[in-house]
Motif scaffolding. Structure first.
Motif, PDB file in Angstrom:
ATOM      1  N   CYS A  29      -4.645   3.020  -2.452  1.00 50.99           N
ATOM      2  CA  CYS A  29      -3.270   2.522  -2.366  1.00 50.99           C
ATOM      3  C   CYS A  29      -2.556   2.656  -3.704  1.00 50.99           C
ATOM      4  CB  CYS A  29      -3.272   1.056  -1.921  1.00 50.99           C
ATOM      5  SG  CYS A  29      -3.732   0.814  -0.187  1.00 50.99           S
ATOM      6  N   LEU A  30      -3.230   2.338  -4.787  1.00 46.46           N
ATOM      7  CA  LEU A  30      -2.620   2.488  -6.113  1.00 46.46           C
ATOM      8  C   LEU A  30      -2.200   3.931  -6.367  1.00 46.46           C
ATOM      9  CD1 LEU A  30      -5.117   0.258  -8.139  1.00 46.46           C
ATOM     10  CD2 LEU A  30      -2.675  -0.210  -7.896  1.00 46.46           C
ATOM     11  N   ALA A  31      -3.095   4.877  -6.060  1.00 43.80           N
ATOM     12  CA  ALA A  31      -2.784   6.287  -6.279  1.00 43.80           C
ATOM     13  C   ALA A  31      -1.641   6.762  -5.380  1.00 43.80           C
ATOM     14  CB  ALA A  31      -4.036   7.130  -6.040  1.00 43.80           C
ATOM     15  N   ALA A  32      -1.671   6.363  -4.116  1.00 44.93           N
ATOM     16  CA  ALA A  32      -0.632   6.795  -3.178  1.00 44.93           C
ATOM     17  C   ALA A  32       0.734   6.237  -3.559  1.00 44.93           C
ATOM     18  CB  ALA A  32      -1.004   6.354  -1.761  1.00 44.93           C
ATOM     19  N   VAL A  33       0.763   5.003  -4.048  1.00 44.12           N
ATOM     20  CA  VAL A  33       2.024   4.386  -4.462  1.00 44.12           C
ATOM     21  C   VAL A  33       2.607   5.123  -5.668  1.00 44.12           C
ATOM     22  CG1 VAL A  33       2.923   2.337  -5.625  1.00 44.12           C
ATOM     23  CG2 VAL A  33       1.681   2.109  -3.475  1.00 44.12           C
ATOM     24  N   VAL A  34       1.767   5.475  -6.626  1.00 47.07           N
ATOM     25  CA  VAL A  34       2.248   6.220  -7.789  1.00 47.07           C
ATOM     26  C   VAL A  34       2.892   7.535  -7.342  1.00 47.07           C
ATOM     27  CG1 VAL A  34       1.553   7.450  -9.882  1.00 47.07           C
ATOM     28  CG2 VAL A  34       0.602   5.195  -9.389  1.00 47.07           C
ATOM     29  N   ALA A  35       2.210   8.251  -6.449  1.00 48.56           N
ATOM     30  CA  ALA A  35       2.745   9.525  -5.975  1.00 48.56           C
ATOM     31  C   ALA A  35       4.096   9.342  -5.277  1.00 48.56           C
ATOM     32  CB  ALA A  35       1.738  10.176  -5.019  1.00 48.56           C
TER      33      ALA A  35
ATOM     34  N   LEU B 282       9.492   8.726   2.425  1.00 45.51           N
ATOM     35  CA  LEU B 282       8.900   8.135   1.229  1.00 45.51           C
ATOM     36  C   LEU B 282       8.801   6.615   1.341  1.00 45.51           C
ATOM     37  CD1 LEU B 282      10.607  10.290  -1.547  1.00 45.51           C
ATOM     38  CD2 LEU B 282       8.167  10.213  -1.009  1.00 45.51           C
ATOM     39  N   PHE B 283       9.835   5.990   1.851  1.00 45.20           N
ATOM     40  CA  PHE B 283       9.785   4.530   1.992  1.00 45.20           C
ATOM     41  C   PHE B 283       8.746   4.118   3.037  1.00 45.20           C
ATOM     42  CE2 PHE B 283      13.881   4.265  -0.268  1.00 45.20           C
ATOM     43  CZ  PHE B 283      13.591   3.192  -1.099  1.00 45.20           C
ATOM     44  N   THR B 284       8.604   4.908   4.091  1.00 47.02           N
ATOM     45  CA  THR B 284       7.573   4.604   5.079  1.00 47.02           C
ATOM     46  C   THR B 284       6.188   4.768   4.455  1.00 47.02           C
ATOM     47  OG1 THR B 284       9.047   5.370   6.845  1.00 47.02           O
ATOM     48  CG2 THR B 284       6.712   5.164   7.380  1.00 47.02           C
ATOM     49  N   TRP B 285       6.005   5.815   3.666  1.00 52.00           N
ATOM     50  CA  TRP B 285       4.753   6.024   2.922  1.00 52.00           C
ATOM     51  C   TRP B 285       4.472   4.830   2.009  1.00 52.00           C
ATOM     52  CZ3 TRP B 285       0.970   9.897   2.221  1.00 52.00           C
ATOM     53  CH2 TRP B 285       0.265   9.875   1.020  1.00 52.00           C
ATOM     54  N   LEU B 286       5.492   4.411   1.270  1.00 53.82           N
ATOM     55  CA  LEU B 286       5.329   3.258   0.378  1.00 53.82           C
ATOM     56  C   LEU B 286       5.069   1.984   1.173  1.00 53.82           C
ATOM     57  CD1 LEU B 286       8.118   4.016  -2.255  1.00 53.82           C
ATOM     58  CD2 LEU B 286       5.643   4.121  -2.611  1.00 53.82           C
ATOM     59  N   GLY B 287       5.624   1.893   2.371  1.00 58.93           N
ATOM     60  CA  GLY B 287       5.338   0.734   3.209  1.00 58.93           C
ATOM     61  C   GLY B 287       3.872   0.686   3.607  1.00 58.93           C
ATOM     62  N   PHE B 288       3.329   1.834   4.020  1.00 59.36           N
ATOM     63  CA  PHE B 288       1.933   1.876   4.462  1.00 59.36           C
ATOM     64  C   PHE B 288       0.991   1.480   3.327  1.00 59.36           C
ATOM     65  CE2 PHE B 288      -2.166   3.843   5.261  1.00 59.36           C
ATOM     66  CZ  PHE B 288      -2.385   3.570   6.602  1.00 59.36           C
ATOM     67  N   PHE B 289       1.188   2.061   2.145  1.00 65.02           N
ATOM     68  CA  PHE B 289       0.274   1.802   1.032  1.00 65.02           C
ATOM     69  C   PHE B 289       0.742   0.658   0.129  1.00 65.02           C
ATOM     70  CE2 PHE B 289      -0.562   6.292   2.093  1.00 65.02           C
ATOM     71  CZ  PHE B 289      -1.935   6.232   2.272  1.00 65.02           C
ATOM     72  N   GLY B 290       2.064   0.530  -0.055  1.00 66.12           N
ATOM     73  CA  GLY B 290       2.583  -0.490  -0.961  1.00 66.12           C
ATOM     74  C   GLY B 290       2.668  -1.874  -0.349  1.00 66.12           C
ATOM     75  N   ILE B 291       2.505  -1.957   0.972  1.00 64.36           N
ATOM     76  CA  ILE B 291       2.398  -3.237   1.667  1.00 64.36           C
ATOM     77  C   ILE B 291       1.022  -3.370   2.314  1.00 64.36           C
ATOM     78  CG2 ILE B 291       3.364  -4.681   3.511  1.00 64.36           C
ATOM     79  CD1 ILE B 291       6.060  -3.370   3.058  1.00 64.36           C
ATOM     80  N   GLY B 292       0.467  -2.251   2.783  1.00 63.15           N
ATOM     81  CA  GLY B 292      -0.815  -2.271   3.477  1.00 63.15           C
ATOM     82  C   GLY B 292      -2.003  -2.631   2.607  1.00 63.15           C
ATOM     83  N   TRP B 293      -1.884  -2.494   1.289  1.00 67.30           N
ATOM     84  CA  TRP B 293      -2.991  -2.801   0.386  1.00 67.30           C
ATOM     85  C   TRP B 293      -3.524  -4.220   0.546  1.00 67.30           C
ATOM     86  CZ3 TRP B 293      -2.464  -6.833  -3.147  1.00 67.30           C
ATOM     87  CH2 TRP B 293      -1.168  -7.343  -3.300  1.00 67.30           C
ATOM     88  N   TYR B 294      -2.692  -5.138   1.026  1.00 64.79           N
ATOM     89  CA  TYR B 294      -3.060  -6.550   1.012  1.00 64.79           C
ATOM     90  C   TYR B 294      -4.218  -6.863   1.956  1.00 64.79           C
ATOM     91  CZ  TYR B 294      -2.005 -11.383  -0.168  1.00 64.79           C
ATOM     92  OH  TYR B 294      -2.074 -12.660  -0.669  1.00 64.79           O
ATOM     93  N   GLY B 295      -4.398  -6.061   3.012  1.00 66.70           N
ATOM     94  CA  GLY B 295      -5.477  -6.316   3.953  1.00 66.70           C
ATOM     95  C   GLY B 295      -6.854  -6.253   3.311  1.00 66.70           C
TER      96      GLY B 295
END
Length: 455
Positions: A332-338, A357-370
């Motif tokens: 998730c950290l790597a995907a968010v940076v990209a 891009l925002f959907t991508w950031l949603g998946f990894f930038g919000i999904g990390w919490y699980g």
């Protein structure tokens, strides 16, 4: 690890407990009914998820209401960011208090009352007269919400064994972005049609529904005994509730653990990204890509849905990852940076590209919490899950409070979004580099007897 099956038939009584049995799922909820707990854990998961979504509904919708709020209250971007921070200010202390309460009392009442406070604050806040009053309302909302996040996590962790805990945590944590998706679809329309005070009424009623469901339906696992100190200390922090006279140093010693340190730094970085999407996402789509209100709201709904899917999928992956639960967090950290780097380029100004891009950031930038919160629950000392959840989440609150107004001020000062996205990308990249070397060493501390429950 023992795998439980739900046959739907009562099992014969037993007078001994196997060392491999899981008391959170195998003991009867009522005399002669051993199958019921296996089924009831899914009820617990459902009500915890709904309560999470309902309690965070209004706060998650503030970002989507950015344009009507700015027009109605004549707000700058930094003032809008402060609205997002206001509901997160009290939890700086409230999460620590909630953690102590959760280790001492039944989650049913701690979480239920907290969600009720959220509902009452929003309903009374519909009488607010302006920006200052709205800030005060959100401070009260934060006080109630302090119990919901760690309490819901502990309640789910206590019902599910490690083989399914990541998936269960991911489903439960998906409640927040799912609530955000519904809020992004509903609250802007309510605010435009009936005013922002009406949006508070809607948020209050939704929170009240969550409070009622959790109080009415949540039960502790039948075999979890009353909370009491364990016979021996673990990892430098005594199990069981910490006495009020305990030193601050003793309470914070848990953060010295390598797993806790990784979770702390990665949480700070990724929660900053989540906050950045919340405060700047709607404005970016409106100002830079020129998307209309309807299309912009659709993108924000997609972002939240992607975050919910990410929380479930990434947490389920962590259940099966041979490298441990922290590996999905590193991804998730790597995907968010990209994603953030691409957002700073001219390609990010295209409406279609920005939506992706925002959907991508949603998946990894919000999904990390699980996977992150599942790893946190398992890394806590025995009997101190509530305190550990509250402590690390409270530290994360520093970023939740500081980042939205800081990014808003950066956007107001530079008259653009590039600096804000670049700042988030830089801090996330540094965190990735700092934690990657020691972050793929498994799930943290090897399991010990009793570690499979979160009591």
């Amino acid at each position: 690890m023992r795998q439980h099956t739900d046959t739907g038939k009562p099992s014969a009584p037993t007078t001994s407990t196997s060392p491999t049995s899981d008391p959170t799922t195998s003991a009867p909820a009522a005399p002669g009914d051993t199958a019921r707990p296996l089924r009831y854990r899914w009820v617990v998961l459902a009500v915890a998820t709904v309560t999470q979504a309902a309690s965070g509904f209004f706060v998650q919708g503030i970002g989507a209401m950015a344009v009507p709020l700015q027009h109605a209250l004549d707000l700058s971007t930094s003032q809008l960011g402060l609205l997002l921070s206001a509901s997160q200010l009290v939890p700086l202390v409230g999460l620590l208090v909630a953690g102590e309460l959760l280790d001492r009392y039944n989650e049913r009442w701690v979480v239920g009352l907290g969600a009720a406070v959220v509902a009452a604050a929003l309903l009374l806040g519909s009488l607010a007269q302006g920006y200052a009053s709205l800030l005060a309302v959100l401070l009260a909302v934060g006080a109630g919400y302090s119990t919901v996040q760690p309490g819901g996590s502990k309640s789910v962790a206590s019902w599910f064994d490690p083989a399914q805990r990541g998936l269960a945590m991911g489903v439960r944590q998906a409640g927040l972005p799912l609530g955000g998706a519904l809020a992004a679809a509903v609250l802007p329309l309510v605010a435009v049609a009936y005013g922002w005070r009406a949006a508070l009424v809607v948020g209050g009623l939704v929170a009240l529904l969550g409070a009622g469901l959790f109080t009415a339906l949540y039960r502790r696992p039948p075999t979890v005994p009353p909370v009491r100190p364990a016979p021996a200390p673990a990892r430098g922090l005594a199990p069981g509730p910490v006495a009020p006279t305990a030193s601050v140093r003793a309470r914070l010693r848990i953060l010295r653990e390598p797993a806790m340190a990784r979770l702390l730094f990665s949480g700070l970085a990724l929660v900053s990204v989540h906050s950045g999407i919340g405060v700047l996402g709607a404005l970016y789509l409106h100002d830079v890509t020129a998307l209309g209100p309807g299309a912009g709201a659709a993108v924000l709904v997609a972002v939240q849905v992607a975050g919910a899917v990410g929380r479930i999928a990434l947490a389920a992956w962590s259940d099966r990852s041979r490298a441990g639960r922290y590996r999905p967090v590193l991804v998730c950290l790597a995907a968010v940076v990209a994603g953030l780097v691409v957002l700073t380029t001219p390609a990010g100004r295209s409406p279609a590209a920005a939506a992706v891009l925002f959907t991508w950031l949603g998946f990894f930038g919000i999904g990390w919490y699980g996977p992150w919160v599942a790893h946190l629950a398992e890394s806590a000392p025995p009997g101190r899950t509530g305190f550990a959840l509250g402590l690390v989440m409270a530290v994360n609150q520093v970023a939740v409070v500081v980042v939205p107004p800081a990014l808003g001020l950066l956007r107001d000062t530079t008259h653009g979004f590039t600096a804000a996205w670049a700042a988030l990308a830089t801090t996330t990249a540094v965190t990735l580099a700092a934690t990657a070397r020691r972050g793929a060493d498994g799930r943290g501390t090897p399991p010990r007897p009793g570690r499979h429950t979160a009591g």
